[in-house]
Design a protein around this motif. Structure first.
Motif, PDB file in Angstrom:
ATOM      1  N   PRO A 107       3.614  -4.264  -3.224  1.00 22.22           N
ATOM      2  CA  PRO A 107       2.899  -4.825  -2.072  1.00 22.22           C
ATOM      3  C   PRO A 107       3.622  -6.034  -1.487  1.00 22.22           C
ATOM      4  O   PRO A 107       4.206  -6.849  -2.212  1.00 22.22           O
ATOM      5  N   LEU A 108       3.561  -6.165  -0.164  1.00 19.63           N
ATOM      6  CA  LEU A 108       4.319  -7.224   0.518  1.00 19.63           C
ATOM      7  C   LEU A 108       3.766  -8.618   0.291  1.00 19.63           C
ATOM      8  O   LEU A 108       4.481  -9.604   0.502  1.00 19.63           O
ATOM      9  N   GLN A 109       2.492  -8.761  -0.123  1.00 28.11           N
ATOM     10  CA  GLN A 109       1.947 -10.115  -0.282  1.00 28.11           C
ATOM     11  C   GLN A 109       2.613 -10.901  -1.412  1.00 28.11           C
ATOM     12  O   GLN A 109       2.421 -12.106  -1.533  1.00 28.11           O
ATOM     13  N   TYR A 110       3.433 -10.229  -2.232  1.00 27.33           N
ATOM     14  CA  TYR A 110       4.150 -10.931  -3.307  1.00 27.33           C
ATOM     15  C   TYR A 110       5.486 -11.508  -2.820  1.00 27.33           C
ATOM     16  O   TYR A 110       6.220 -12.096  -3.608  1.00 27.33           O
ATOM     17  N   TYR A 111       5.769 -11.353  -1.544  1.00 24.90           N
ATOM     18  CA  TYR A 111       7.028 -11.835  -0.976  1.00 24.90           C
ATOM     19  C   TYR A 111       6.729 -12.806   0.157  1.00 24.90           C
ATOM     20  O   TYR A 111       5.707 -12.686   0.834  1.00 24.90           O
ATOM     21  N   PRO A 112       7.620 -13.779   0.424  1.00 20.65           N
ATOM     22  CA  PRO A 112       8.906 -14.004  -0.249  1.00 20.65           C
ATOM     23  C   PRO A 112       8.761 -14.787  -1.558  1.00 20.65           C
ATOM     24  O   PRO A 112       7.735 -15.427  -1.801  1.00 20.65           O
ATOM     25  N   TYR A 113       9.806 -14.716  -2.348  1.00 22.73           N
ATOM     26  CA  TYR A 113       9.948 -15.517  -3.563  1.00 22.73           C
ATOM     27  C   TYR A 113      10.750 -16.757  -3.203  1.00 22.73           C
ATOM     28  O   TYR A 113      11.774 -16.661  -2.543  1.00 22.73           O
ATOM     29  N   TYR A 114      10.273 -17.931  -3.621  1.00 17.21           N
ATOM     30  CA  TYR A 114      10.876 -19.191  -3.182  1.00 17.21           C
ATOM     31  C   TYR A 114      11.851 -19.813  -4.187  1.00 17.21           C
ATOM     32  O   TYR A 114      12.333 -20.913  -3.943  1.00 17.21           O
ATOM     33  N   GLY A 115      12.140 -19.156  -5.292  1.00 15.06           N
ATOM     34  CA  GLY A 115      13.096 -19.688  -6.255  1.00 15.06           C
ATOM     35  C   GLY A 115      12.419 -20.394  -7.426  1.00 15.06           C
ATOM     36  O   GLY A 115      11.235 -20.727  -7.390  1.00 15.06           O
ATOM     37  N   LYS A 116      13.195 -20.621  -8.474  1.00 14.31           N
ATOM     38  CA  LYS A 116      12.645 -21.179  -9.716  1.00 14.31           C
ATOM     39  C   LYS A 116      12.070 -22.573  -9.548  1.00 14.31           C
ATOM     40  O   LYS A 116      11.107 -22.948 -10.220  1.00 14.31           O
ATOM     41  N   GLN A 117      12.665 -23.384  -8.669  1.00  9.99           N
ATOM     42  CA  GLN A 117      12.185 -24.750  -8.497  1.00  9.99           C
ATOM     43  C   GLN A 117      10.785 -24.769  -7.874  1.00  9.99           C
ATOM     44  O   GLN A 117       9.915 -25.501  -8.325  1.00  9.99           O
ATOM     45  N   LEU A 118      10.595 -24.009  -6.824  1.00 14.73           N
ATOM     46  CA  LEU A 118       9.338 -24.045  -6.083  1.00 14.73           C
ATOM     47  C   LEU A 118       8.327 -23.009  -6.560  1.00 14.73           C
ATOM     48  O   LEU A 118       7.124 -23.176  -6.365  1.00 14.73           O
ATOM     49  N   HIS A 119       8.821 -21.936  -7.168  1.00  8.99           N
ATOM     50  CA  HIS A 119       7.962 -20.799  -7.497  1.00  8.99           C
ATOM     51  C   HIS A 119       8.101 -20.479  -8.984  1.00  8.99           C
ATOM     52  O   HIS A 119       8.346 -19.326  -9.366  1.00  8.99           O
ATOM     53  N   SER A 120       7.926 -21.480  -9.807  1.00 12.82           N
ATOM     54  CA  SER A 120       8.254 -21.340 -11.230  1.00 12.82           C
ATOM     55  C   SER A 120       7.324 -20.365 -11.967  1.00 12.82           C
ATOM     56  O   SER A 120       7.693 -19.843 -13.019  1.00 12.82           O
ATOM     57  N   HIS A 121       6.128 -20.110 -11.438  1.00 20.21           N
ATOM     58  CA  HIS A 121       5.192 -19.207 -12.100  1.00 20.21           C
ATOM     59  C   HIS A 121       5.132 -17.830 -11.427  1.00 20.21           C
ATOM     60  O   HIS A 121       4.214 -17.053 -11.686  1.00 20.21           O
ATOM     61  N   TYR A 122       6.113 -17.557 -10.598  1.00 21.66           N
ATOM     62  CA  TYR A 122       6.100 -16.306  -9.830  1.00 21.66           C
ATOM     63  C   TYR A 122       6.111 -15.084 -10.744  1.00 21.66           C
ATOM     64  O   TYR A 122       6.854 -15.021 -11.731  1.00 21.66           O
ATOM     65  N   LEU A 123       5.279 -14.112 -10.410  1.00 20.00           N
ATOM     66  CA  LEU A 123       5.247 -12.830 -11.106  1.00 20.00           C
ATOM     67  C   LEU A 123       5.614 -11.728 -10.120  1.00 20.00           C
ATOM     68  O   LEU A 123       4.990 -11.602  -9.060  1.00 20.00           O
TER      69      LEU A 123
END
Length: 298
Positions: free
Chosen positions: A235-251
């Motif tokens: 699903p598109l709502q999981y994008y964009p990914y902002y990188g480890k610094q800003l999006h450290s808990h991204y799944l």
């Protein structure tokens, strides 16, 4: 031995001339001046080098890549992974598939519900929707929240109801993810670029996944192929990914694929592909937008 410097002590005098107080033909003052010159010279070179590196670092952001114009499309990867992408096991012998089961359990640990209940996560819905931009807010922490992706959404391939992920029944699961690229927005495909099996069936706001036997004579060697997740894709709502610094808990969103009625004792080569307008494939990289596995159940 006429002409030899050793015959008259010439070499010794060159090394140290006691009359003129010279070492290797130079006085102490001369050596001091040379030493000071080279210290200043190489010190300036080092300073220029360090200054150049520091100036370059000032142009880079710690949060995102400065240049991404030559970044390849994302790779498609799967769990369990094995040497030569071979998944071969005997369904009556747990020792032949235990390593696959353990790798899947380890991979899915961050997706446990209990780890997604703090302020770092938000509910983005259980149906595909459009991109979820998270602009920086003045006066607030720039770190971004992440959409929840709950392990139970993978249903029969979640490892919750069946801790063996179907391996003990000869119906193995494979979990698929699209590799992370900072600020990448996968674009859904147009209907005419999809295989016939998917045309008219793909949900909006989804990057669909499709798996099938790669060899024509293997199509009768496998029965149903079922997909689990929020849809048959990402699903598109999981994008964009902002990188480890800003999006450290991204799944990353996941798709689980389960293979049923696999012909026993036969190696079946299966290809899985992600379809999107900006997802390309390469003959040089077999994981760019797709992957192959060799499945053997006995």
């Amino acid at each position: 031995m006429s002409g030899s410097k050793d015959s008259d002590g010439g070499w010794k005098k060159f090394l140290w001339n006691s009359e003129k107080k010279e070492f290797l033909g130079r006085t102490g003052c001369s050596w001091f001046k040379i030493l000071v010159f080279y210290l200043i010279f190489y010190g300036c070179l080092a300073g220029i080098f360090v200054g150049t590196i520091q100036a370059m670092l000032l142009t880079l952001s710690k949060d995102k890549p400065t240049y991404q114009d030559r970044v390849a499309p994302p790779g498609l990867s799967h769990t369990p992974r094995s040497d030569k992408s071979e998944i071969a096991f005997k369904k009556t012998d747990p020792s032949t598939y235990s390593k696959h089961v353990e790798s899947m359990k380890e991979f899915l640990k961050p997706y446990n519900d209990s780890l997604q209940i703090n302020e770092n996560f938000e509910d983005c819905g259980e149906a595909p929707s459009t991109y979820r931009d998270r602009p920086a807010e003045s006066g607030k922490d720039d770190r971004k929240k992440s959409c929840k992706f709950l392990r139970r959404w993978l249903q029969e391939c979640s490892g919750i109801n069946d801790e063996n992920f179907g391996f003990s029944e000869g119906n193995p699961c494979v979990i698929i993810k699209l590799n992370r690229i900072v600020n990448f927005r996968p674009k859904p495909p147009s209907n005419d670029t999809l295989p016939a099996e998917l045309q008219g069936k793909v949900e909006p706001n989804t990057i669909p996944i499709h798996c099938k036997p790669k060899r024509e004579d293997d199509h009768k060697s496998i029965g149903d192929i079922k997909y689990f997740g929020l849809s048959q894709g990402f699903p598109l709502q999981y994008y964009p990914y902002y990188g480890k610094q800003l999006h450290s808990h991204y799944l990353q969103p996941l798709v689980a694929v389960q293979f049923f009625n696999v012909t026993m004792h036969k190696e079946i080569r299966i290809e899985c592909k992600a379809f999107g307008e900006n997802i390309k494939y390469s003959e040089k990289d077999r994981y760019q937008g797709r992957f192959d596995i060799k499945l053997t159940v006995s």
